[in-house]
Design an enzyme around this catalytic site. Sequence first.
Site: not given
Length: 620
Positions: A84, A360
């Site tokens: 770049e 239960s």
Amino acid sequence: MFRRFLLTVTFSLAFILSAGFFLFFYYGRGLPDYQFLKNYRPPLATRFYANNYEVFKEWGVQKRFLKPLDQIPEKLIQAVLSAEDKNFYSHYGIDLAGLLRSLMINCVKKEKKSRPLGASTLTQQIAKNFLVGNELSLRRKIKEAILAIRLERTLSKQRILELYLNQVYFGRRCYGVAAAAYGYFGKDVESLTWAECAFLAALLKAPTSYNLDHDLQRIKERRNWVLHRLYEDGKLSHSELIILQKEPICLKEPQSFGGEADYFADDVQRYLKHHFKTLNLATDGLKVFTTLDPDLQRLAHAALQRGLKAYNPSLAIPEVSGGIIVMDAPTGRVLALSGGFDYRISQFNCATQAWRQSGSVFKTFVYLAALEQGYTPYTLISDNPLKIHLGAGLGFYQPKNINRKHHGWCSLRIGMEKSRNVMTVRLAQEIGMEPIQEMAQRLGVMDSFSPHLAMALGAGETTLLRLTTAYSMIVNGGKKLVPLFLHKIEDSEGNILYEPADSQGEQILKPETAEAMIDMLKGVVQHGTGQRLQFLTKKYPIIVGGKTGTTNRCFDAWFVGFIKTPQGQTWVVGIFIGYLKPKPMGDHATGTQLALPVFEDFVQGIIGLKAIKPLADKRF
């Protein structure tokens, strides 16, 4: 002749300089302030880590993780500069040679109406990304150049490079080199190879234009071009170049694990938002280290899905859902949690948000209260028909056993193992509802409790997380616990913001009381409603116990149990199955039929995961 040429050159240079100064001052007025870039900190994503430091969730405006320049490997910096801005360390913001070349090429491209060729330095790209935007115009380009020059006078080269490497977009929703390294290769930036660094640098030209499924050859050509530039810049030898250019591109596919832990992540997010209101998950870049065990999470989620499919094979209309929690009994750490069949279908978390009657599974706390009152597992209680007058005009309460049969006088152990309703209500009547209420509140099952006898059969509402935590306090010998989802939280720089203390607290049950209940829970598996699991304890060197639960008219199905492995782990596993909008699931939709098989499936997975060998195998 020479004199005329010299005058022409002089006047041309003077004109160019004058024009340059004019443009500099004309377009340099009113430009955005750039001083904030000295201390700029981009919005950072927060990462959730499992207990093996595997990332399983990310939250953020952008997928970005800050990496100081001194933690970015030199090879990646060189690859980016070669691709770049090879003159980065020598120019003063703009690269005149590159700029003149792009102007000449763009004059030709203008005739063809194609996109102009850029010649932006890293500094110019920072000016564009932070300050002037992406407008395609000469005016914007001039402003960008002016700002680049000013930035070079204000910021060091190191700061400019750090800003760029943490800001630039790489595709795949990855901003900055740290996110890109993880997003493409599943590794930290420090572990990248030369070829991987070149690949990332190659993406910068046009990160959104590459289709990774179809353009790998084109990307490879661009990567190899970057590698050749590195060779030209003296960063690679010729032999290294040849080897690296032959390397295949091996990308890591985005992980699917996160989807299996979305309910867990959601709970952690809610906890953080409630208890740490100053933290922002979307921008603060936190590192949240959780208790999640990836292996147990996969097993638990898969077992729950199979259990739900077994009840409703089509799941075309996902009304039926459920939850599963795996908790480490000694510490309270939540190792696995799933709150539904599929988070994409429903975000409602049945493991933590569904308040349902416990059925239960609540009997355990009734029997615990009786043990504390001096009863023993062998104390006899009548299972004969019971009819309780509720008062003038209120009628009678007549509890029934699920099989509609009665069995005379039976021990507490049998009452627990066979889940006898009549015995449980008679026991509650004998000891009174106050000790049961106190027990439920002490173990965190419920905060409030209506002292009616029907509550002894689980008529009160609670959550799977509360029940699993309460059972964990029994299984660990009676020590107080709070469920733990977090190991610690760090900020983006690694400073510890939160680190919870050990969850285990004071003794809230007598050890002998807890031990008696553990033995009764094992009896449920050996002789009672959990007998389906008995073969596991006979075949493998594991200890298993638990309690089934079914609410009135089969609205909800439960099982909360524990497993002790030969390796020393003790885990409590809670399972709930029911409709998102409560309604009957059918006459046979009991805890034994729906929830218990999920537990069995999970235990079978543990046996495989831990390579637990059968008792008959003499090598064990």
